[in-house]
Design a protein around this motif. Sequence first.
Motif, PDB file in Angstrom:
ATOM      1  N   THR A 614      -7.843   7.836  -1.510  1.00 50.91           N
ATOM      2  CA  THR A 614      -9.045   7.243  -0.345  1.00 50.91           C
ATOM      3  C   THR A 614      -8.525   5.831   0.010  1.00 50.91           C
ATOM      4  OG1 THR A 614     -10.769   8.396  -1.930  1.00 50.91           O
ATOM      5  CG2 THR A 614     -11.391   6.350  -0.679  1.00 50.91           C
ATOM      6  N   LYS A 615      -7.994   4.924  -0.971  1.00 46.83           N
ATOM      7  CA  LYS A 615      -7.322   3.692  -0.408  1.00 46.83           C
ATOM      8  C   LYS A 615      -6.306   3.969   0.680  1.00 46.83           C
ATOM      9  CE  LYS A 615      -4.543  -0.168  -2.328  1.00 46.83           C
ATOM     10  NZ  LYS A 615      -4.037  -0.459  -3.650  1.00 46.83           N
ATOM     11  N   LEU A 616      -5.338   5.019   0.598  1.00 43.63           N
ATOM     12  CA  LEU A 616      -4.442   5.010   1.479  1.00 43.63           C
ATOM     13  C   LEU A 616      -4.976   5.457   2.782  1.00 43.63           C
ATOM     14  CD1 LEU A 616      -1.456   6.576  -0.820  1.00 43.63           C
ATOM     15  CD2 LEU A 616      -1.414   4.412   0.273  1.00 43.63           C
ATOM     16  N   SER A 617      -6.096   6.502   2.618  1.00 38.48           N
ATOM     17  CA  SER A 617      -6.593   6.971   3.711  1.00 38.48           C
ATOM     18  C   SER A 617      -7.145   5.855   4.642  1.00 38.48           C
ATOM     19  CB  SER A 617      -7.488   8.015   3.654  1.00 38.48           C
ATOM     20  OG  SER A 617      -7.050   9.019   3.180  1.00 38.48           O
ATOM     21  N   ARG A 618      -7.819   5.026   3.985  1.00 32.64           N
ATOM     22  CA  ARG A 618      -8.598   3.879   4.590  1.00 32.64           C
ATOM     23  C   ARG A 618      -7.505   2.750   5.423  1.00 32.64           C
ATOM     24  NH1 ARG A 618     -12.838   2.289   0.058  1.00 32.64           N
ATOM     25  NH2 ARG A 618     -14.405   3.833   0.525  1.00 32.64           N
ATOM     26  N   GLU A 619      -6.282   2.580   4.677  1.00 36.35           N
ATOM     27  CA  GLU A 619      -5.325   1.862   5.407  1.00 36.35           C
ATOM     28  C   GLU A 619      -4.623   2.648   6.542  1.00 36.35           C
ATOM     29  OE1 GLU A 619      -1.059  -0.301   4.214  1.00 36.35           O
ATOM     30  OE2 GLU A 619      -2.114   1.016   2.649  1.00 36.35           O
ATOM     31  N   LYS A 620      -4.507   3.849   6.356  1.00 36.66           N
ATOM     32  CA  LYS A 620      -3.815   4.568   7.529  1.00 36.66           C
ATOM     33  C   LYS A 620      -4.803   4.651   8.851  1.00 36.66           C
ATOM     34  CE  LYS A 620      -1.860   9.360   8.541  1.00 36.66           C
ATOM     35  NZ  LYS A 620      -0.709   8.842   9.080  1.00 36.66           N
ATOM     36  N   ALA A 621      -6.114   4.766   8.560  1.00 35.98           N
ATOM     37  CA  ALA A 621      -7.150   4.444   9.698  1.00 35.98           C
ATOM     38  C   ALA A 621      -7.247   3.254  10.268  1.00 35.98           C
ATOM     39  CB  ALA A 621      -8.430   4.889   8.953  1.00 35.98           C
ATOM     40  N   ALA A 622      -6.974   2.283   9.563  1.00 36.39           N
ATOM     41  CA  ALA A 622      -6.860   0.776   9.958  1.00 36.39           C
ATOM     42  C   ALA A 622      -5.466   0.628  10.659  1.00 36.39           C
ATOM     43  CB  ALA A 622      -6.915  -0.142   8.630  1.00 36.39           C
ATOM     44  N   ILE A 623      -4.585   1.071  10.205  1.00 37.22           N
ATOM     45  CA  ILE A 623      -3.432   0.942  11.158  1.00 37.22           C
ATOM     46  C   ILE A 623      -3.689   1.748  12.430  1.00 37.22           C
ATOM     47  CG2 ILE A 623      -0.899   1.905  11.106  1.00 37.22           C
ATOM     48  CD1 ILE A 623      -0.725   1.230   7.911  1.00 37.22           C
ATOM     49  N   ALA A 624      -4.052   2.931  12.220  1.00 36.85           N
ATOM     50  CA  ALA A 624      -4.544   3.561  13.607  1.00 36.85           C
ATOM     51  C   ALA A 624      -5.110   2.929  14.806  1.00 36.85           C
ATOM     52  CB  ALA A 624      -4.942   5.109  13.359  1.00 36.85           C
ATOM     53  N   GLU A 625      -6.261   2.140  14.246  1.00 41.09           N
ATOM     54  CA  GLU A 625      -6.924   1.451  14.866  1.00 41.09           C
ATOM     55  C   GLU A 625      -6.301   0.319  15.551  1.00 41.09           C
ATOM     56  OE1 GLU A 625     -11.244  -1.064  14.480  1.00 41.09           O
ATOM     57  OE2 GLU A 625     -10.656   0.324  13.115  1.00 41.09           O
ATOM     58  N   GLU A 626      -5.641  -0.419  14.668  1.00 42.19           N
ATOM     59  CA  GLU A 626      -4.789  -1.444  15.236  1.00 42.19           C
ATOM     60  C   GLU A 626      -3.614  -1.437  16.223  1.00 42.19           C
ATOM     61  OE1 GLU A 626      -2.166  -5.468  13.875  1.00 42.19           O
ATOM     62  OE2 GLU A 626      -3.281  -4.141  12.114  1.00 42.19           O
ATOM     63  N   LEU A 627      -2.861  -0.088  15.884  1.00 45.90           N
ATOM     64  CA  LEU A 627      -2.084   0.312  16.707  1.00 45.90           C
ATOM     65  C   LEU A 627      -2.493   0.648  18.077  1.00 45.90           C
ATOM     66  CD1 LEU A 627       0.191   2.788  14.471  1.00 45.90           C
ATOM     67  CD2 LEU A 627       1.051   0.621  15.856  1.00 45.90           C
ATOM     68  N   GLU A 628      -3.779   1.234  18.226  1.00 44.71           N
ATOM     69  CA  GLU A 628      -4.292   1.668  19.443  1.00 44.71           C
ATOM     70  C   GLU A 628      -4.406   0.292  20.447  1.00 44.71           C
ATOM     71  OE1 GLU A 628      -5.480   4.161  22.455  1.00 44.71           O
ATOM     72  OE2 GLU A 628      -4.827   4.757  20.510  1.00 44.71           O
ATOM     73  N   GLU A 629      -4.975  -0.748  19.620  1.00 47.05           N
ATOM     74  CA  GLU A 629      -5.001  -2.073  20.414  1.00 47.05           C
ATOM     75  C   GLU A 629      -3.754  -2.461  20.762  1.00 47.05           C
ATOM     76  OE1 GLU A 629      -7.483  -4.744  17.888  1.00 47.05           O
ATOM     77  OE2 GLU A 629      -8.965  -3.531  17.734  1.00 47.05           O
ATOM     78  N   LEU A 630      -2.694  -2.605  19.952  1.00 43.71           N
ATOM     79  CA  LEU A 630      -1.355  -3.068  20.331  1.00 43.71           C
ATOM     80  C   LEU A 630      -0.950  -2.217  21.264  1.00 43.71           C
ATOM     81  CD1 LEU A 630      -0.173  -3.650  16.750  1.00 43.71           C
ATOM     82  CD2 LEU A 630      -0.515  -5.413  18.355  1.00 43.71           C
ATOM     83  N   TYR A 631      -0.878  -0.929  21.614  1.00 45.23           N
ATOM     84  CA  TYR A 631      -0.475  -0.032  22.606  1.00 45.23           C
ATOM     85  C   TYR A 631      -1.101  -0.668  23.870  1.00 45.23           C
ATOM     86  CZ  TYR A 631       1.492   3.211  19.097  1.00 45.23           C
ATOM     87  OH  TYR A 631       2.182   3.692  18.161  1.00 45.23           O
ATOM     88  N   GLU A 632      -2.330  -0.672  24.022  1.00 47.35           N
ATOM     89  CA  GLU A 632      -2.867  -1.408  24.958  1.00 47.35           C
ATOM     90  C   GLU A 632      -2.468  -2.808  25.452  1.00 47.35           C
ATOM     91  OE1 GLU A 632      -7.275  -1.099  24.861  1.00 47.35           O
ATOM     92  OE2 GLU A 632      -7.287   0.851  24.345  1.00 47.35           O
ATOM     93  N   LYS A 633      -2.301  -3.605  24.686  1.00 48.08           N
ATOM     94  CA  LYS A 633      -1.737  -4.899  24.857  1.00 48.08           C
ATOM     95  C   LYS A 633      -0.260  -4.802  25.321  1.00 48.08           C
ATOM     96  CE  LYS A 633      -1.921  -9.399  22.884  1.00 48.08           C
ATOM     97  NZ  LYS A 633      -2.453 -10.340  21.728  1.00 48.08           N
ATOM     98  N   TRP A 634       0.417  -3.936  24.725  1.00 43.90           N
ATOM     99  CA  TRP A 634       1.991  -3.864  25.037  1.00 43.90           C
ATOM    100  C   TRP A 634       1.937  -3.256  26.612  1.00 43.90           C
ATOM    101  CZ3 TRP A 634       5.285  -0.028  26.928  1.00 43.90           C
ATOM    102  CH2 TRP A 634       6.365  -0.286  26.854  1.00 43.90           C
ATOM    103  N   GLU A 635       1.252  -2.371  27.071  1.00 40.38           N
ATOM    104  CA  GLU A 635       1.170  -2.051  28.367  1.00 40.38           C
ATOM    105  C   GLU A 635       0.972  -2.986  29.256  1.00 40.38           C
ATOM    106  OE1 GLU A 635      -1.068   1.677  28.987  1.00 40.38           O
ATOM    107  OE2 GLU A 635      -0.404   2.680  27.332  1.00 40.38           O
ATOM    108  N   GLU A 636      -0.003  -3.803  28.913  1.00 39.08           N
ATOM    109  CA  GLU A 636      -0.536  -4.766  29.803  1.00 39.08           C
ATOM    110  C   GLU A 636       0.297  -5.949  30.077  1.00 39.08           C
ATOM    111  OE1 GLU A 636      -3.705  -8.510  29.410  1.00 39.08           O
ATOM    112  OE2 GLU A 636      -4.448  -6.757  28.432  1.00 39.08           O
ATOM    113  N   LEU A 637       1.189  -6.141  28.884  1.00 36.86           N
ATOM    114  CA  LEU A 637       2.127  -7.276  28.758  1.00 36.86           C
ATOM    115  C   LEU A 637       3.565  -6.805  29.652  1.00 36.86           C
ATOM    116  CD1 LEU A 637       1.788  -8.669  25.157  1.00 36.86           C
ATOM    117  CD2 LEU A 637       1.534  -9.856  27.297  1.00 36.86           C
ATOM    118  N   ALA A 638       3.996  -5.453  29.246  1.00 38.04           N
ATOM    119  CA  ALA A 638       5.004  -4.915  30.008  1.00 38.04           C
ATOM    120  C   ALA A 638       4.680  -4.566  31.456  1.00 38.04           C
ATOM    121  CB  ALA A 638       5.362  -3.779  29.306  1.00 38.04           C
TER     122      ALA A 638
END
Length: 638
Positions: A614-638
């Motif tokens: 359960t702990k690892l699943s929550r961490e994985k979900a948080a990573i997925a959420e942060e990655l989504e934001e980072l991918y958008e930011k990367w596209e904007e900056l690049a």
Amino acid sequence: MILSCQNICKAFGEKVILNDASFHIEDREKAALIGCNGAGKTTLLRIIMQELSADSGTVVLARDKNIGYLAQYQDIHGHHTIYEELLTTKQHIIDMERRIRNMEQEMNTVTGDELNCLMETYTRLTHQFELENGYAYKSELTGVLKGLGFTEEDYDKQIETLSGGQKTRVALGKMLLSKPDILLLDEPTNHLDMESISWLETYLLNYPGAVFIVSHDRYFLDKVVTKVIEIEAGQTRVYSGNYSAYALKKAQLRDAQYKAYLNQQRDIKHQEAVIAKLKSFNREKSIKRAESREKMLDRVQRIEKPLELQDRMRISLEPRVLSGNDVLHVEALSKAFPGQTLFSDISFDIKRGERVALIGNNGTGKTTMLKIINGLIEADAGKFSLGSKVQIGYYDQEHHVLHMDKTIFQEISDTYPTLTETEIRNMLAAFLFTGEDVFKEISALSGGERGRVSLAKLMLSEANFLILDEPTNHLDIASKEILEEALVSYTGTVLYVSHDRYFINQTATRIMELTNQAVVNYIGDYDYYLEKKEELTSTYAPGSTSPEAPAEEKSVSENKLSWQQMKEEQAKKRKREAELKKVEARIEELETRDSEIDETMVLPDVCTNVAECTKLSREKAAIAEELEELYEKWEELA
């Protein structure tokens, strides 16, 4: 091997210049000869060229090989134009072309065996003509002329009307076109601007023969050479690699020599203390043992203290008064001479603590800009103002404020009466005046020597805004490094003109380039300037698309942004690039962690542990959420 020097010795009176100097140059090799002023570099070149005879030793040139030698100063005579003078190097090709044309005419009048014989000769000759680049010799000649900074208008100038620097460039062009098997070049970059030096670098890198260069231009040596031969105290030492590799190896060798020297000194002092103690016992056996140790100590071969560590000078520059934050404000400055507009509507600011290099091709107005700021000449339009408590120290190669009837020592001591003799001698030593040299009269000095005295005076002036015009001219590498260290630690402000790219890289915090009658600003060193030059020049100082269009018709506000806008835009760009790298690093970190979680969750002791899963699943979900934001930011900056 194309050139070999074995055990060369040369002395002038009691002064030994070269002592057992040995080295060799391979075919197609690019090598540098370096050393302090007066070390014997030019003397060695003249011995190789048989202009001077060595006291002993041999110079061997490979069979059927020829040398081209460019001395520092050229005195070319004659009534040729510049173009005609360079054309003399291609006389054998011109003669060959004339013979080919004559043979073509002759073929129309002969038959039979005579024609066959003529055809054979014609085929052989045209092949030779092609091998020697006969069909393109004119374009090769104009390429060299343009590369060395001559414009088409210069081609028809008479040799006898040229300056010393122009004659040296003509001599260099002739030598490059004649293509000797080995080029000996003594300070070839002295009279070239940055574009010409860059062209020469490329030319020499691709040169089919060997090149042996004496130069203080470290950036040039880094680009061109693969071997460095150093003359120090009459001895030669060979280092593989370019100048930077030499400097690193030299420092490592110097450190090792210094450590060996310190270790030996420590051992000697220890032995001397033991000997003194044994003698103090005043017994026959102890005295004999002391004498035995003394004999051993006398037989020890003493290591000399490394030369460059013997009281190496460090110049300390400190302004007497701290200036305000705003040092110089230039607004809409313009200057033209009859038939030539140097710059128009130029604006920029310089802040306290900045070290700004003003660069540009010859004739763009760099020195004129410095003279305007120093109040020596008037601008045609615009204005400039100095900030609060700004005190200028000005170094101008053409207007040295020196007293011809004084000695070098008097010039410094009279200007700065509070300095001790040791302090004056130390400062002058940094600028290559040692021993009895300090008592030479100013009137007896060369232009370069007077420049060095002026620079020494300026370094002592305690000004808080230094304006320098080509400060490294006539300095050897060791003195340049001393000046670099002094400027980097200087807490005041510096504006200087220089063609020395290595010096600019070491000292500049900002570069301003005068080009196309405008100024382009680069917030960085010379390498950053090279990286951004094409992009920023096209944006802020585009050339006129119509040569006939009068300069007045150009709308400056449309063609370029103000200095402040340029600075802000570059700062934003660099900030964006830094943020992009940060985002990419975080993405990589999260993706790595996501993979680790996947690997962990399939382990037997984890997959059966509900809480851990359960702990690892929550961490994985948080990573997925942060990655989504980072991918958008990367596209904007690049």
